[in-house]
Design a protein around this motif. Structure first.
Motif, PDB file in Angstrom:
ATOM      1  N   CYS A  53      -5.984  -1.900  -8.049  1.00  0.00           N
ATOM      2  CA  CYS A  53      -7.497  -2.569  -8.711  1.00  0.00           C
ATOM      3  C   CYS A  53      -8.403  -1.289  -9.368  1.00  0.00           C
ATOM      4  CB  CYS A  53      -8.505  -2.905  -7.698  1.00  0.00           C
ATOM      5  SG  CYS A  53      -9.412  -2.500  -6.738  1.00  0.00           S
ATOM      6  N   GLY A  54      -8.468   0.058  -9.397  1.00  0.00           N
ATOM      7  CA  GLY A  54      -9.012   0.869  -9.353  1.00  0.00           C
ATOM      8  C   GLY A  54     -10.810   1.281  -9.641  1.00  0.00           C
TER       9      GLY A  54
ATOM     10  N   CYS B  37     -12.387   2.179  -7.200  1.00  0.00           N
ATOM     11  CA  CYS B  37     -12.400   3.203  -6.072  1.00  0.00           C
ATOM     12  C   CYS B  37     -12.454   4.002  -6.705  1.00  0.00           C
ATOM     13  CB  CYS B  37     -11.571   3.740  -4.939  1.00  0.00           C
ATOM     14  SG  CYS B  37      -9.796   3.706  -5.179  1.00  0.00           S
TER      15      CYS B  37
ATOM     16  N   CYS C  66      -9.854   2.746  -0.125  1.00  0.00           N
ATOM     17  CA  CYS C  66      -9.281   2.769  -1.387  1.00  0.00           C
ATOM     18  C   CYS C  66      -8.635   1.667  -0.751  1.00  0.00           C
ATOM     19  CB  CYS C  66      -8.233   3.511  -1.763  1.00  0.00           C
ATOM     20  SG  CYS C  66      -7.319   2.574  -2.863  1.00  0.00           S
ATOM     21  N   ARG C  67      -9.038   0.120  -0.682  1.00  0.00           N
ATOM     22  CA  ARG C  67      -8.236  -0.936  -0.292  1.00  0.00           C
ATOM     23  C   ARG C  67      -7.106  -1.416  -0.542  1.00  0.00           C
ATOM     24  NH1 ARG C  67      -8.075  -2.691   4.674  1.00  0.00           N
ATOM     25  NH2 ARG C  67      -8.387  -5.390   5.319  1.00  0.00           N
ATOM     26  N   CYS C  68      -6.755  -1.143  -2.146  1.00  0.00           N
ATOM     27  CA  CYS C  68      -5.398  -1.141  -2.371  1.00  0.00           C
ATOM     28  C   CYS C  68      -4.248  -0.432  -1.670  1.00  0.00           C
ATOM     29  CB  CYS C  68      -5.322  -1.497  -3.933  1.00  0.00           C
ATOM     30  SG  CYS C  68      -6.454  -2.680  -4.718  1.00  0.00           S
TER      31      CYS C  68
HETATM   32  S1  FES Z   1      -7.468   1.073  -6.354  1.00  0.00           S
HETATM   33 FE1  FES Z   1      -8.369  -0.690  -5.456  1.00  0.00          FE
HETATM   34  S2  FES Z   1      -9.777   0.357  -3.962  1.00  0.00           S
HETATM   35 FE2  FES Z   1      -8.415   1.177  -4.505  1.00  0.00          FE
END
Ligand code: FES
Ligand code: FES
Lengths: 159, 700
Positions: A100-101, A103, A135-137
């Motif tokens: 998602c980016g 962070c 980073c949630r992803c």
């Molecule tokens: S890439 Fe989604 S929170 Fe890090």
């Protein structure tokens, strides 16, 4: 109470009329329209808002704007541009280190501070330096690899 | 057969167009949430049309510009949308080739497309998609007859094209949260503490003294909001509003309900399926109870929504996962005609589940229709995202198995307690607003006539081995103490955690190695291949005796029992707490469109699931959720993430299975199994915290 605030933002002079208790994050986003530093938690707990102040990593969400008077602030926009990316940005792209980016702005800034201080960090040192950033992803390993790759490239370029 | 999404949006020009010389417009109804779906779908379109990937322009994801493909969920976009876009492109290619053949006076079979140019025996004919665009009618519906290129001919498929969504995110641009529209006002919504709560009053004077005289206060039933020209004022206003609001009928949730096993005490409806109860026998029988708590989506940014109501038309900007479904929801809640609503997707912080994004969009729309003419931006506060976004439901499992004399599993019963796995389409605003709002779709829709009832709570309830008799008992709790909805993987990963833990217990009872025990029950050759591969990757034969403080665990599953196959191995060190040493993951997801993108998703799924397993639990209390900061709800950090090795098997073998939620269940189970191996005692309730380890050691 509003007062004038002047500082250096990404190498250029910046100024804004700010309220006494305004945070740096509010000034960047609401007054200056610089959006790279993200709002994540507002409590200094996630690293999404990380910026450099005179080269030191700070949480812009809890830092009083008044405290940066006369100092140099760097956000992710100050690292590089799509045409001339910072080696960190180039390495993140190359290793596709992001989902998602949300962070990434904070992490790139944190990684820059690390490499400025330690051009050859170990994986453990990179992880320690970025430990504040969430980073949630789950892109952590790619991010660690990308920072190491950027460090290597920067050392090679300097040699 | 025409794929369902294409049938539902039959005009070919909704999917593909050649309006600009040398460029191809492609439109997808799936939203980009960081999973790279738009890149993968574009690769499929490029491959099927026969054009270079770089010629594609991906349409902005807005209801005006893209087909209705429902919700982006369940890791099935590559299967469903991929099928639709491939079929649409094949139809377009066939139409253009037919037009070219007519013009050139040759048979269609002599022609092919090479990077957009029509070629005959490899030689350019001078015709292209763009010279012929005027000669074909793309408003027509598909015939269902256009041949698809074989997977191997899809040159672009199987390449690791860099994701199109990533570059802007590295340079500070890209999110809905950064959208600024002329005249935009900043709003904050006061959250109703529970759906029954009534707002008795607000201290408007206090709000004005905090935020200035210009603050606009909206109160409509239990829906209250503040709007200000400056965001900082809105923040002060909402703090004052929250401090002064007086509510009636706010619930007081008992903190003890945070534990999964308490689901068994709540009212539920029971559904059974599968084989009859086993006859009493002298077979060896084992049973155990497992539990998984409520989990937060935990997106890195609180949700945001922007809306503008002007001249009877509503435009909504959202970072949710469902363009058209959101349009229908807003139409229902606000009593508008769906055709008067335009929904535009802008990316936001991800989690691959139903976070607060839809609610924030509905909040913004609700305010926009009450304050026409100015864009309204609603930014949720961090504490509201934790407290009021839906969470993944807790689940409890009672499992029983019977073994034949050789120790093989021959009879399996899964009894599952679950809250709603999804409540998409249900909003916070509608409970707070007055008036008669038509009800949201049912949380547990009745099955189609003749079909058995099935909810996502049963995904992977039965392990995918050859077992003679299996049955499920599902307890559906319609009203858990908090609002629950789709967490990445819904019921699948928790069920895999429980069932694969249980299979490990059976292997121990049978006195067999966990890997060999599983292989002996698995005839599916592709399933065996991933298990054997993960055994090699983790050097399984070195596995040592139980109870040394170091553990190696394994797990196997098929996504929802019929999709991608996944095996995971985990190595851990356990003293007072669990340290992850390394994780290995072997996946057979069939045809992989973008191998690097697939690995990125699988790695991310491993990390998220490791975090769930070791650290995460929503704490209930007060009006709902008491854990409202990252300090109360820790997730895995950089220093805690181990090296992860992912391998893809059979990556050129059609069909393509979705991979976005494949690796979590196996990761949860493999870690828990490794911890049991390390301790010589099994913890069956997540998360595997310090306290639980101490308790397990004491009990052991
Ligand atoms: S890439 Fe989604 S929170 Fe890090
Ligand atoms: S937003 Fe500043 S640390 Fe989270």
């Amino acid at each position: 109470m509003r007062r004038n605030l002047s500082f250096t933002l990404n190498g250029a002079p910046a100024s804004a009329e700010v309220e006494g208790e305004a945070t740096l994050l509010t000034v960047l986003r609401a007054d200056l329209g610089v959006f790279g530093a993200r709002f994540g938690c507002g409590l200094g707990q996630c690293g999404a808002c990380a910026v450099l102040v005179d080269g030191r990593v700070e949480a812009a969400c809890t830092l009083s704007a008044a405290s940066v008077e006369g100092r140099a602030v760097t956000t992710v926009e100050g690292l590089g541009t799509p045409e001339q990316p910072h080696p960190l940005q180039a390495a993140f792209l190359e290793l596709q280190a992001g989902q998602c980016g949300y962070c990434l702005s904070g992490i790139l800034v944190g990684a820059k501070a690390l490499l400025d201080a330690n051009p050859a960090p170990s994986r453990t040192e990179i992880a320690q330096a970025l430990d504040w950033h969430l980073c949630r992803c789950g892109v952590h390993n790619r991010i660690l690899d990308a920072v190491a790759l950027a460090a290597r490239r920067m050392r090679e370029a300097a040699a | 057969m025409i794929p369902a999404n294409l049938q539902a949006n039959p005009r070919l020009d909704r999917w593909v167009g050649f309006e600009t010389e040398g460029r191809v417009r492609v439109a997808f109804g799936k939203t980009e949430n960081g999973q790279g779906v738009q890149t993968a779908l574009a690769q499929m379109a490029a491959g099927e049309l026969g054009v270079a990937f770089s010629r594609l322009d991906i349409a902005e994801p807005a209801t005006e510009l893209v087909p209705d493909e429902g919700t982006t969920f369940g890791s099935i976009s590559i299967e469903t949308s991929g099928a639709a876009i491939r079929a649409a492109c094949a139809e377009v290619r066939a139409l253009v080739l037919a037009a070219a053949a007519a013009k050139l006076g040759c048979a269609v079979g002599e022609l092919d497309v090479l990077d957009g140019a029509v070629v005959r025996a490899g030689t350019p004919t001078g015709e292209t998609y763009w010279t012929l665009a005027g000669a074909v009618d793309l408003t027509r519906a598909p015939t269902g007859e256009a041949p698809l290129r074989g997977a191997a001919a899809l040159a672009v498929v199987g390449d690791s094209e860099p994701r199109v969504d990533l570059p802007p995110k590295l340079f500070g641009a890209a999110f809905l949260h950064d959208l600024v529209l002329p005249g935009m006002v900043h709003a904050r919504v006061l959250r109703q503490p529970g759906r029954q709560a009534r707002l008795l009053g607000l201290d408007e004077a206090a709000i004005r003294s905090a935020a200035g005289e210009e603050v606009d206060i909206v109160v409509d039933g239990a829906f209250a909001a503040v709007l200000c020209g400056r965001e900082a004022d809105a923040e002060r206003a909402i703090a004052a509003a929250a401090a002064s609001a007086r509510w009636e009928n706010a619930p007081d949730v008992a903190p003890g309900l945070s534990e999964a096993q308490t689901l068994k005490t709540l009212p539920s409806e029971v559904f059974t399926a599968g084989a009859a109860e086993p006859e009493p026998s002298n077979r060896r029988r084992h049973q155990a109870s497992y539990g998984k708590p409520y989990l937060a989506h935990g997106s890195m940014g609180p949700s945001c929504g922007v809306a503008l109501f002007e001249a009877g038309r509503l435009t909504v900007w959202t970072h949710n996962q469902a363009l058209y479904p959101l349009r229908r929801t807003i139409a229902r809640v606000l009593g508008l005609d769906p055709d008067a609503i335009e929904v535009r997707h802008v990316q936001g912080p991800g989690c691959y589940g139903h976070n607060g994004a839809d609610d924030a969009a509905v909040d913004a729309a609700t305010l926009a229709v009450r304050r026409p003419g100015r864009p309204v931006r609603v930014q949720w506060r961090r504490e509201d995202e934790f407290a009021w976004a839906p969470v993944g439901t807790a689940m409890a499992f009672d499992i029983a198995g019977e073994l034949d004399p050789s120790g093989r599993l021959v009879d399996y019963t899964a009894e599952v307690w679950t809250g709603p796995q999804t409540s998409r389409g249900h909003t916070l605003a509608e409970a707070a607003l007055p008036g008669d709002i038509p009800p949201a779709p049912p949380l547990f829709p009745p099955p189609p006539p003749g079909a058995p009832r099935f909810s996502a709570g049963l995904f992977n309830a039965l392990p995918t081995y050859d077992i003679a008799a299996t049955r499920t008992v599902e307890h559906v709790i319609a009203e858990p103490p908090v609002r629950t909805s789709s967490l990445r993987g819904v019921g699948g990963p928790p069920n895999i955690f429980a069932s694969e833990g249980f299979v490990d217990e059976l292997a121990e009872i049978a006195g067999q190695d966990p890997l060999a025990y599983r292989l002996a029950m698995l005839s599916d050759p592709r399933g065996r291949a991933v298990l054997e591969r993960v055994g090699q990757m983790s050097d399984w034969p070195r596995r040592w005796e139980t109870g040394t403080g170091r553990g190696l665990g394994i797990s196997y599953d098929r996504h929802r029992s019929h999709g991608a196959r996944c095996a995971v191995a985990a190595e851990v060190d356990v003293d007072a707490q669990v340290r992850l040493v390394k994780l290995w993951c072997a996946v057979d997801g069939g045809l992989i469109v973008n191998p690097d993108g697939a690995k990125n998703q699988l790695e991310g799924g491993v990390v998220m699931a490791a975090s769930w397993t070791l650290k995460e639990q929503v704490k209930l209390g007060g009006p709902g959720i008491a854990s409202t900061t990252w300090d109360d709800y820790p997730i895995l950090r950089f220093s805690e993430v181990p090296p992860i090795e992912v391998e893809l098997l059979n990556a050129r073998e059609a069909p393509a299975y979705g991979l976005g939620e494949i690796s979590q269940g196996g990761t949860m189970a493999a870690i828990a199994n490794a911890v049991a191996h390390a301790l010589g005692a099994r913890i069956r309730e997540l998360p595997l915290t310090r306290d639980k380890i101490a308790a397990a050691l004491l009990a052991g």
